[in-house]
Design a protein around this motif. Sequence first.
Motif, PDB file in Angstrom:
ATOM      1  N   ASP A 153       0.853  -1.189   0.000  1.00  0.00           N
ATOM      2  CA  ASP A 153       0.000   0.000   0.000  1.00  0.00           C
ATOM      3  C   ASP A 153       0.893   1.246   0.000  1.00  0.00           C
ATOM      4  OD1 ASP A 153      -1.577   2.223   0.715  1.00  0.00           O
ATOM      5  OD2 ASP A 153      -2.990   0.959   1.808  1.00  0.00           O
ATOM      6  N   ASP A 155       0.270   4.400   0.398  1.00  0.00           N
ATOM      7  CA  ASP A 155      -0.011   5.340   1.483  1.00  0.00           C
ATOM      8  C   ASP A 155       0.545   4.840   2.813  1.00  0.00           C
ATOM      9  OD1 ASP A 155      -1.738   7.492   0.223  1.00  0.00           O
ATOM     10  OD2 ASP A 155      -2.842   5.707  -0.373  1.00  0.00           O
ATOM     11  N   GLU A 156       0.433   3.539   3.044  1.00  0.00           N
ATOM     12  CA  GLU A 156       0.973   2.970   4.272  1.00  0.00           C
ATOM     13  C   GLU A 156       2.493   3.038   4.285  1.00  0.00           C
ATOM     14  OE1 GLU A 156      -0.206   1.634   7.254  1.00  0.00           O
ATOM     15  OE2 GLU A 156      -1.940   2.805   6.594  1.00  0.00           O
ATOM     16  N   LEU A 158       4.374   5.295   2.834  1.00  0.00           N
ATOM     17  CA  LEU A 158       4.782   6.669   3.090  1.00  0.00           C
ATOM     18  C   LEU A 158       4.561   7.050   4.555  1.00  0.00           C
ATOM     19  CD1 LEU A 158       5.937   9.236   1.856  1.00  0.00           C
ATOM     20  CD2 LEU A 158       3.595   9.942   1.288  1.00  0.00           C
ATOM     21  N   ALA A 159       3.460   6.590   5.133  1.00  0.00           N
ATOM     22  CA  ALA A 159       3.175   6.890   6.538  1.00  0.00           C
ATOM     23  C   ALA A 159       4.223   6.263   7.458  1.00  0.00           C
ATOM     24  CB  ALA A 159       1.781   6.407   6.908  1.00  0.00           C
ATOM     25  N   PRO A 181       3.437  14.037   3.967  1.00  0.00           N
ATOM     26  CA  PRO A 181       2.161  13.735   3.319  1.00  0.00           C
ATOM     27  C   PRO A 181       1.608  14.896   2.495  1.00  0.00           C
ATOM     28  CG  PRO A 181       2.136  13.083   5.636  1.00  0.00           C
ATOM     29  CD  PRO A 181       3.346  13.932   5.436  1.00  0.00           C
ATOM     30  N   ARG A 185       3.139  12.879  -3.425  1.00  0.00           N
ATOM     31  CA  ARG A 185       2.060  11.915  -3.599  1.00  0.00           C
ATOM     32  C   ARG A 185       2.598  10.498  -3.418  1.00  0.00           C
ATOM     33  NH1 ARG A 185       1.731  16.745  -4.683  1.00  0.00           N
ATOM     34  NH2 ARG A 185       1.679  16.843  -6.943  1.00  0.00           N
ATOM     35  N   ALA A 186       1.873   9.718  -2.630  1.00  0.00           N
ATOM     36  CA  ALA A 186       2.346   8.371  -2.293  1.00  0.00           C
ATOM     37  C   ALA A 186       2.574   7.522  -3.533  1.00  0.00           C
ATOM     38  CB  ALA A 186       1.346   7.692  -1.357  1.00  0.00           C
TER      39      ALA A 186
END
Length: 273
Positions: A153, A155-156, A158-159, A181, A185-186
């Motif tokens: 994922d 987004d995950e 990058l987080a 963030p 962009r992820a």
Amino acid sequence: MSPVRKLERFTLPLTVDGTRVEVSGLHRDGTGTPLVFLHGFGSTKEDYADMVQQERLADCPVLAYDAPGCGASTCDDLGAVTIPFLVSVAEQVLHAHHIDRFHVVGHSMGGLTALMVADAHPGRIASFTNIEGNVAPEDCFLSRQILTHAHDDPDEFLARFAERVAGSRFYGGGLYASSLPHKVRAGAVRAIFESMVGLSDHGKLLDRFLALPAPRTFMYGEQNNTLSYLSALSEGGVELAEIEHCAHFPMYSNPPQMWAHITDLVSRADSGS
């Protein structure tokens, strides 16, 4: 503030390798050799907005822009954003602004992009300030996490990446991580990081950097003064600039010292000294 010093915003639509992008940037006209800034991963053109505070460069033409997928620049295919893609973007932006010969300042990802541009067009580079841009495999302490901490994922990934950077012992990590963030962009991360790792491992980047004929400074934070290739750079004619109270992000940790070195190199290169 006089008009010549002010940075003006622009947007530039481009088609790069069949992909539509819209570049958001800052520029100003002036006299002499332009100064071009390329930001690092997770950063933006605003890293260099304090150019307007540099009195010794008050009349210098300036260009800074967000890489596609970063800041306010957009890209129809985020998976297309690799270092070669960013080189093509740089070449098109320079062409659109009628910039032939220029000083270049590149940080991290932007330093690697600048190196590839300079390698392809060495005669166009008036000076090169390389702020911890990748020249060796060891420089992938951030980008190699796409392999060592892989996640399906984006987004995950990058987080979790931001959490790891924020929890590090290095200067500027928390500030940098807090804005990630909002600045990248992820969906662009994997292609950028994989490209950086591939070039760092197999692109003979140190040889390319040492072969450049222009005056060069390699800038690094004091927390990174154990980089194995620093002596090779010095012996190869590259000026070293160690920034105090700093790791990978001099624009966050010690901008006065960063700007002093940039200004000094540009001024000396323009005067021929």
